[in-house]
Design a protein around this motif. Structure first.
Motif, PDB file in Angstrom:
ATOM      1  N   ILE A   1      27.999 -21.500  17.592  1.00 28.24           N
ATOM      2  CA  ILE A   1      27.149 -20.878  18.603  1.00 28.24           C
ATOM      3  C   ILE A   1      27.020 -19.382  18.352  1.00 28.24           C
ATOM      4  O   ILE A   1      28.014 -18.654  18.286  1.00 28.24           O
ATOM      5  CB  ILE A   1      27.705 -21.130  20.015  1.00 28.24           C
ATOM      6  CG1 ILE A   1      27.799 -22.634  20.274  1.00 28.24           C
ATOM      7  CG2 ILE A   1      26.843 -20.441  21.058  1.00 28.24           C
ATOM      8  CD1 ILE A   1      26.476 -23.374  20.176  1.00 28.24           C
ATOM      9  N   ARG A   2      25.770 -18.930  18.206  1.00 28.47           N
ATOM     10  CA  ARG A   2      25.474 -17.503  18.049  1.00 28.47           C
ATOM     11  C   ARG A   2      25.186 -16.910  19.419  1.00 28.47           C
ATOM     12  O   ARG A   2      24.261 -17.341  20.105  1.00 28.47           O
ATOM     13  CB  ARG A   2      24.286 -17.309  17.113  1.00 28.47           C
ATOM     14  CG  ARG A   2      24.054 -15.862  16.734  1.00 28.47           C
ATOM     15  CD  ARG A   2      22.932 -15.712  15.714  1.00 28.47           C
ATOM     16  NE  ARG A   2      21.620 -15.990  16.301  1.00 28.47           N
ATOM     17  CZ  ARG A   2      20.469 -15.663  15.712  1.00 28.47           C
ATOM     18  NH1 ARG A   2      20.464 -15.092  14.520  1.00 28.47           N
ATOM     19  NH2 ARG A   2      19.322 -15.944  16.303  1.00 28.47           N
ATOM     20  N   PRO A   3      25.958 -15.903  19.842  1.00 29.62           N
ATOM     21  CA  PRO A   3      25.785 -15.363  21.196  1.00 29.62           C
ATOM     22  C   PRO A   3      24.592 -14.417  21.287  1.00 29.62           C
ATOM     23  O   PRO A   3      24.168 -13.846  20.279  1.00 29.62           O
ATOM     24  CB  PRO A   3      27.099 -14.615  21.431  1.00 29.62           C
ATOM     25  CG  PRO A   3      27.485 -14.137  20.060  1.00 29.62           C
ATOM     26  CD  PRO A   3      27.075 -15.252  19.130  1.00 29.62           C
ATOM     27  N   PRO A   4      24.072 -14.215  22.488  1.00 30.92           N
ATOM     28  CA  PRO A   4      22.927 -13.314  22.638  1.00 30.92           C
ATOM     29  C   PRO A   4      23.299 -11.844  22.461  1.00 30.92           C
ATOM     30  O   PRO A   4      22.432 -11.015  22.172  1.00 30.92           O
ATOM     31  CB  PRO A   4      22.445 -13.594  24.068  1.00 30.92           C
ATOM     32  CG  PRO A   4      23.653 -14.103  24.783  1.00 30.92           C
ATOM     33  CD  PRO A   4      24.424 -14.872  23.759  1.00 30.92           C
TER      34      PRO A   4
ATOM     35  N   LEU B   1      26.485 -13.395  13.180  1.00 24.85           N
ATOM     36  CA  LEU B   1      27.395 -14.523  13.003  1.00 24.85           C
ATOM     37  C   LEU B   1      27.532 -14.830  11.516  1.00 24.85           C
ATOM     38  O   LEU B   1      26.541 -15.058  10.824  1.00 24.85           O
ATOM     39  CB  LEU B   1      26.875 -15.751  13.751  1.00 24.85           C
ATOM     40  CG  LEU B   1      27.668 -17.051  13.556  1.00 24.85           C
ATOM     41  CD1 LEU B   1      29.102 -16.901  14.048  1.00 24.85           C
ATOM     42  CD2 LEU B   1      26.969 -18.210  14.261  1.00 24.85           C
ATOM     43  N   ASP B   2      28.767 -14.854  11.032  1.00 24.90           N
ATOM     44  CA  ASP B   2      29.047 -15.040   9.613  1.00 24.90           C
ATOM     45  C   ASP B   2      29.986 -16.229   9.428  1.00 24.90           C
ATOM     46  O   ASP B   2      30.662 -16.671  10.363  1.00 24.90           O
ATOM     47  CB  ASP B   2      29.683 -13.774   9.038  1.00 24.90           C
ATOM     48  CG  ASP B   2      29.431 -13.593   7.549  1.00 24.90           C
ATOM     49  OD1 ASP B   2      28.896 -14.532   6.912  1.00 24.90           O
ATOM     50  OD2 ASP B   2      29.773 -12.522   7.032  1.00 24.90           O
ATOM     51  N   TYR B   3      30.042 -16.741   8.223  1.00 19.25           N
ATOM     52  CA  TYR B   3      30.882 -17.880   7.859  1.00 19.25           C
ATOM     53  C   TYR B   3      32.038 -17.415   6.973  1.00 19.25           C
ATOM     54  O   TYR B   3      31.938 -16.412   6.255  1.00 19.25           O
ATOM     55  CB  TYR B   3      30.056 -18.925   7.096  1.00 19.25           C
ATOM     56  CG  TYR B   3      29.377 -18.317   5.885  1.00 19.25           C
ATOM     57  CD1 TYR B   3      30.021 -18.242   4.652  1.00 19.25           C
ATOM     58  CD2 TYR B   3      28.101 -17.763   5.982  1.00 19.25           C
ATOM     59  CE1 TYR B   3      29.417 -17.640   3.558  1.00 19.25           C
ATOM     60  CE2 TYR B   3      27.487 -17.159   4.911  1.00 19.25           C
ATOM     61  CZ  TYR B   3      28.145 -17.098   3.691  1.00 19.25           C
ATOM     62  OH  TYR B   3      27.552 -16.478   2.621  1.00 19.25           O
ATOM     63  N   GLU B   4      33.140 -18.151   7.016  1.00 18.46           N
ATOM     64  CA  GLU B   4      34.263 -17.937   6.105  1.00 18.46           C
ATOM     65  C   GLU B   4      34.937 -19.290   5.889  1.00 18.46           C
ATOM     66  O   GLU B   4      35.557 -19.829   6.808  1.00 18.46           O
ATOM     67  CB  GLU B   4      35.280 -16.937   6.667  1.00 18.46           C
ATOM     68  CG  GLU B   4      34.745 -15.517   6.796  1.00 18.46           C
ATOM     69  CD  GLU B   4      35.830 -14.544   7.212  1.00 18.46           C
ATOM     70  OE1 GLU B   4      37.016 -14.935   7.272  1.00 18.46           O
ATOM     71  OE2 GLU B   4      35.483 -13.373   7.497  1.00 18.46           O
ATOM     72  N   GLY B   5      34.834 -19.844   4.704  1.00 20.26           N
ATOM     73  CA  GLY B   5      35.464 -21.113   4.402  1.00 20.26           C
ATOM     74  C   GLY B   5      36.936 -20.926   4.052  1.00 20.26           C
ATOM     75  O   GLY B   5      37.272 -20.088   3.206  1.00 20.26           O
TER      76      GLY B   5
END
Length: 284
Positions: A115-118, A123-127
């Motif tokens: 969920i990307r907040p307003p 918003l980024d990813y990290e595996g």
């Protein structure tokens, strides 16, 4: 064998995941109300025994964060040499690892949306690979460290990048937005050092390979993480350690490649599985 937390028909279950569906095991553990409680009670190995010979109970279900009631989640930051170089501050490998806490509310399950907040759209990813502690210990040696691991899973350690800069010394704000990351799909029992020592982790966004590295290149290997963390706190069954992400997160591109609604992020490690999530904007 794979073990997960899932919901079906408005109820929450924990149990085994097979190619044909899920096997709910709640009734086999009347004194434990969740997968976390099974591990915390030292009964993780009994899950395999409980699942033997049982039929699938659910063919349609929804994955939840693998242990939604987990008490403690510790994350290791900047743990690959190329990640250290990404900061472009000229620093060498640090003497000690960076650590920060995350809370279960910040994670969702496999095949669920991040969920990307307003308030902010970075918003980024990290595996990352996740270890779940199965045996308590304090001041654990590196030689004995693997003896304290019960299971492995995967994490998309989703981060609101702008919010990790709100304070001088911590990243807690940017790391704990509700449902901004994911842990799952399931727990895989840890049985062999090669599951970690030979592991390669990859992250794809919309099919594009963004992160690709091997755990043997970590600046602070998992044995060292367990040794170091257990120096200042007693590790307990059910504790989660999120072990560090390779280079290639969206913030490090020029211009940055932050996640947007409709994106699909897949994090894979052979022998563990693939954690897949879409992205949606929060409905407010």
């Amino acid at each position: 064998m794979r073990f997960a937390t899932f919901t079906a028909n408005g109820a929450t279950f924990f149990g085994a995941i097979t190619n044909d569906g899920a096997i709910a095991l709640n009734d086999a553990f009347p004194d434990q109300a969740s997968l976390y409680e099974v591990i915390a009670s030292g009964a993780f190995e009994k899950l395999t025994e409980a699942a033997a010979g049982r039929e699938v109970t659910h063919k349609e279900f929804t994955y939840e964060m693998v242990m939604p009631d987990v008490r403690r989640i510790l994350c290791v930051g900047v743990n690959f040499p190329d990640r250290n170089a990404e900061y472009k501050d000229g620093s060498e490998q640090p003497k000690y690892m960076s650590l920060f806490p995350r809370f279960a509310s910040g994670f969702t399950g496999h095949d669920r949306p991040l969920i990307r907040p307003p308030e902010n759209q970075t918003l980024d990813y990290e595996g990352e690979v996740v270890i779940v502690i199965g045996k308590s210990g304090r001041r654990i040696s590196q030689e004995d460290a693997y003896d304290h691991i019960a299971a492995l899973t995967l994490c998309n350690e989703g981060t609101i990048r702008d919010w990790v800069r709100h304070a001088k010394f911590n990243v807690t704000q940017g790391k704990n937005w509700d449902n901004s990351g994911a842990i799952g799909p399931w727990l895989v029992p840890f049985t062999d050092a090669a599951q970690l020592d030979d592991a390669r982790i990859q992250t794809h966004v919309n099919g594009e390979l963004r992160q690709d590295d091997t755990l043997n290149r970590m600046m602070f290997p998992i044995r060292r993480e367990i040794e170091y963390i257990s120096t200042f706190m007693t590790l307990l069954p059910g504790d989660i350690i999120v072990t560090g992400t390779p280079t290639g997160a969206g913030a490090r591109f020029d211009p940055p490649k932050y996640l947007e609604p409709g994106d699909v992020v897949e994090i894979s490690v052979e022998g563990i599985g693939t954690l897949r999530n879409t992205v949606e904007d929060e409905q407010v």
